[in-house]
Design an enzyme around this catalytic site. Structure first.
Site, PDB file in Angstrom:
ATOM      1  N   HIS A 122      62.778  55.359  63.889  1.00  0.00           N
ATOM      2  CA  HIS A 122      63.956  55.698  64.699  1.00  0.00           C
ATOM      3  C   HIS A 122      64.477  57.117  64.452  1.00  0.00           C
ATOM      4  O   HIS A 122      65.491  57.503  65.030  1.00  0.00           O
ATOM      5  CB  HIS A 122      65.103  54.680  64.516  1.00  0.00           C
ATOM      6  CG  HIS A 122      64.770  53.297  65.009  1.00  0.00           C
ATOM      7  ND1 HIS A 122      65.718  52.423  65.483  1.00  0.00           N
ATOM      8  CD2 HIS A 122      63.593  52.634  65.108  1.00  0.00           C
ATOM      9  CE1 HIS A 122      65.138  51.288  65.840  1.00  0.00           C
ATOM     10  NE2 HIS A 122      63.842  51.394  65.609  1.00  0.00           N
ATOM     11  N   ASP A 143      56.952  52.463  64.053  1.00  0.00           N
ATOM     12  CA  ASP A 143      57.726  51.337  64.603  1.00  0.00           C
ATOM     13  C   ASP A 143      57.458  51.226  66.107  1.00  0.00           C
ATOM     14  O   ASP A 143      58.189  51.784  66.896  1.00  0.00           O
ATOM     15  CB  ASP A 143      59.209  51.533  64.327  1.00  0.00           C
ATOM     16  CG  ASP A 143      60.047  50.348  64.779  1.00  0.00           C
ATOM     17  OD1 ASP A 143      59.477  49.289  65.089  1.00  0.00           O
ATOM     18  OD2 ASP A 143      61.274  50.487  64.835  1.00  0.00           O
ATOM     19  N   HIS A 183      55.500  45.043  69.308  1.00  0.00           N
ATOM     20  CA  HIS A 183      56.082  45.625  70.517  1.00  0.00           C
ATOM     21  C   HIS A 183      55.559  47.033  70.735  1.00  0.00           C
ATOM     22  O   HIS A 183      55.360  47.783  69.781  1.00  0.00           O
ATOM     23  CB  HIS A 183      57.610  45.633  70.438  1.00  0.00           C
ATOM     24  CG  HIS A 183      58.184  46.424  69.293  1.00  0.00           C
ATOM     25  ND1 HIS A 183      58.538  47.746  69.413  1.00  0.00           N
ATOM     26  CD2 HIS A 183      58.461  46.096  68.014  1.00  0.00           C
ATOM     27  CE1 HIS A 183      59.018  48.179  68.263  1.00  0.00           C
ATOM     28  NE2 HIS A 183      58.983  47.200  67.374  1.00  0.00           N
ATOM     29  N   GLU A 227      55.796  44.815  62.017  1.00  0.00           N
ATOM     30  CA  GLU A 227      56.926  45.721  61.788  1.00  0.00           C
ATOM     31  C   GLU A 227      56.718  46.488  60.481  1.00  0.00           C
ATOM     32  O   GLU A 227      56.087  45.977  59.553  1.00  0.00           O
ATOM     33  CB  GLU A 227      58.244  44.935  61.715  1.00  0.00           C
ATOM     34  CG  GLU A 227      58.714  44.362  63.038  1.00  0.00           C
ATOM     35  CD  GLU A 227      59.206  45.410  64.031  1.00  0.00           C
ATOM     36  OE1 GLU A 227      59.386  46.584  63.644  1.00  0.00           O
ATOM     37  OE2 GLU A 227      59.386  45.054  65.203  1.00  0.00           O
ATOM     38  N   ASP A 250      57.261  48.963  73.034  1.00  0.00           N
ATOM     39  CA  ASP A 250      58.399  49.799  73.424  1.00  0.00           C
ATOM     40  C   ASP A 250      58.920  50.551  72.203  1.00  0.00           C
ATOM     41  O   ASP A 250      58.718  50.134  71.059  1.00  0.00           O
ATOM     42  CB  ASP A 250      59.519  48.968  74.088  1.00  0.00           C
ATOM     43  CG  ASP A 250      60.140  47.924  73.168  1.00  0.00           C
ATOM     44  OD1 ASP A 250      59.386  47.280  72.413  1.00  0.00           O
ATOM     45  OD2 ASP A 250      61.368  47.767  73.193  1.00  0.00           O
ATOM     46  N   GLU A 269      61.603  44.869  72.533  1.00  0.00           N
ATOM     47  CA  GLU A 269      62.070  44.524  71.195  1.00  0.00           C
ATOM     48  C   GLU A 269      63.224  45.422  70.801  1.00  0.00           C
ATOM     49  O   GLU A 269      64.195  44.985  70.204  1.00  0.00           O
ATOM     50  CB  GLU A 269      60.938  44.641  70.167  1.00  0.00           C
ATOM     51  CG  GLU A 269      61.194  43.890  68.856  1.00  0.00           C
ATOM     52  CD  GLU A 269      61.943  44.706  67.817  1.00  0.00           C
ATOM     53  OE1 GLU A 269      62.426  44.117  66.842  1.00  0.00           O
ATOM     54  OE2 GLU A 269      62.066  45.933  67.969  1.00  0.00           O
ATOM     55  N   GLU A 270      63.117  46.690  71.163  1.00  0.00           N
ATOM     56  CA  GLU A 270      64.146  47.666  70.773  1.00  0.00           C
ATOM     57  C   GLU A 270      65.356  47.608  71.707  1.00  0.00           C
ATOM     58  O   GLU A 270      66.384  48.205  71.419  1.00  0.00           O
ATOM     59  CB  GLU A 270      63.560  49.086  70.776  1.00  0.00           C
ATOM     60  CG  GLU A 270      62.356  49.275  69.863  1.00  0.00           C
ATOM     61  CD  GLU A 270      62.720  49.331  68.378  1.00  0.00           C
ATOM     62  OE1 GLU A 270      63.881  49.036  68.039  1.00  0.00           O
ATOM     63  OE2 GLU A 270      61.836  49.660  67.586  1.00  0.00           O
TER      64      GLU A 270
HETATM   65 ZN   LIG Z   1      59.981  47.600  65.563  1.00  0.00          ZN
END
Ligand SMILES: [Zn+2]
Length: 395
Positions: free
Chosen positions: A368, A107, A74, A170, A76, A141-142
């Site tokens: 994150h 990520d 992903h 990932e 995003d 995805e997030e």
């Molecule tokens: Zn991810």
């Protein structure tokens, strides 16, 4: 255009696109240009659903004769949060102390940048792969993951695409590149129990029916005995209560109902259906026992609802995929990766319905967080691992 063989410049270009879910932010455009330079056919389907943001996705394929490998991920990213907490701006891709800073660095724009670089080197060396290579990249995805991987897989399959194996990029490594390949994931199931009583004055309990003593044995029954002791590939199934609630601030009122929510992360002892049945049985038995409510003959009156979307457990048993990836990691890093089924759910849970899937990417420590960052050296190492994998898997 020169080929995108350098993962560091690939990643810098991706980080500079502020693609916070559901915004495309230019990230898929950057990726499309890189993949077209490699001769890929690129599609950018947009998926929609009432009440959800429209989301752009990308499917690219370099077609050849032979097996078909998918790389999934992903572009995003989660929001940067308070930008003053970052020592380098979240969408600038600045390098300091041998690390590149930016939202998505690990990520998982980093793994995409490395896979594209590996693919570019593979194409440069071989002219074309000995099979087909696809990138299945979502922009959702997030977020709610409704207009993302699930629909992208259905869309591609409806166009006749099928795959022999998939890698999801990932961040699977806890401390160092080469720690861990994820070869499966536990399932997830959430529910809520509501016990019904009758509200009343605490001084006149015979006129009321307190639901709290009725709830306690139900909670106990879900914890004891343990659901299982774990299996060869998975840890023991774990049930966590996430709330117990009566919504009653008054000390002189017996509440009318009591609720408790829980989530179970379960191993391959169970399916969603057998686990639901077990939980139902345990609650029914405990409700009939009624031991904390003296003087009441009738069973505890309760209701059980399942919350949200459950996801099944899965375990990948594709020796060629797992062994080729393990050997590539060991050849490049000197470390033998653990084959693990720990952690939360990922989009691999959707891909597993189409082909065997494993996950391997960067070191996830800063994902994150403010100051999300990746060691520049890791980008080159992961590129070499993916390249080695491409060479050996297609050999
Ligand atoms: Zn991810």
């Amino acid at each position: 255009m020169s080929l995108p063989v350098d993962p560091v410049s690939n990643l810098a270009a991706l980080i500079r696109c502020p693609s916070v879910t559901p915004a495309e932010g230019g990230a898929l455009g950057v990726l499309e240009a890189m993949l077209k330079a490699l001769g890929a056919r690129v599609d950018r389907p947009v998926f929609t659903e009432d009440g959800e943001a429209d989301v752009e996705n990308l499917y690219a394929r370099i077609a050849g004769n032979g097996p078909h490998l998918m790389f999934a991920g992903h572009t995003d990213v989660v929001p940067p949060g308070d930008e003053s907490a970052w020592t380098h701006p979240p969408f600038a891709a600045e390098i300091a102390g041998g690390e590149m800073f930016g939202r998505g660095a690990v990520d998982m724009k980093g793994a995409i940048a490395c896979f594209v670089a590996a693919l570019a080197r593979h194409v440069e060396m071989r002219g074309a792969p000995k099979g087909s290579i696809s990138l299945l990249i979502t922009g959702d995805e997030e977020g709610p993951a409704i207009n993302g991987t699930v629909k992208l897989l259905e869309w591609a399959a409806a166009r006749g695409e099928s795959w022999d194996a998939a890698i999801v990029g990932e961040p699977t490594n806890a401390e160092a590149l080469g720690d861990m390949i994820k070869v499966g994931r536990r399932g997830s199931l959430s529910g809520r129990i509501t016990v019904f009583g009758r509200q009343g004055h605490v001084a006149y309990p015979h006129l009321a029916d307190n639901p709290i003593p009725g709830l306690l044995p139900l909670l106990e029954a879900l914890l004891q005995p343990p659901l299982d002791a774990g299996t060869a590939e998975f840890p023991a199934t774990n049930l966590e209560f996430t709330s117990v609630d009566v919504g009653n601030p008054a000390v002189n009122v017996i509440p009318g109902r009591a609720t408790s929510a829980f989530n179970v992360r379960f191993n391959d002892t169970w399916s969603v259906e057998t686990l639901q049945a077990e939980i139902h049985n345990r609650l029914d038995r405990a409700a009939a026992e009624n031991r904390l409510r003296p003087g009441r003959a009738e069973p505890v009156s309760f209701e059980l609802e399942w919350l949200g979307r459950s996801s099944p457990v899965f375990l990948t048993r594709d020796e060629k995929l797992i062994e080729t990836l393990s050997a590539s990691i060991e050849a490049v890093t000197g470390r033998k990766p653990a084959l693990s089924t720990t952690g939360g759910t990922s989009d691999a849970r959707f891909i597993k319905d189409y082909c065997p899937v494993v996950e391997f990417g960067l070191v996830g420590r800063t994902m994150h967080m403010a100051d999300e960052r990746v060691a520049v050296a890791d980008l080159e190492t992961l590129t070499r691992i993916y390249l080695r994998f491409l060479e050996d898997w297609f050999a």
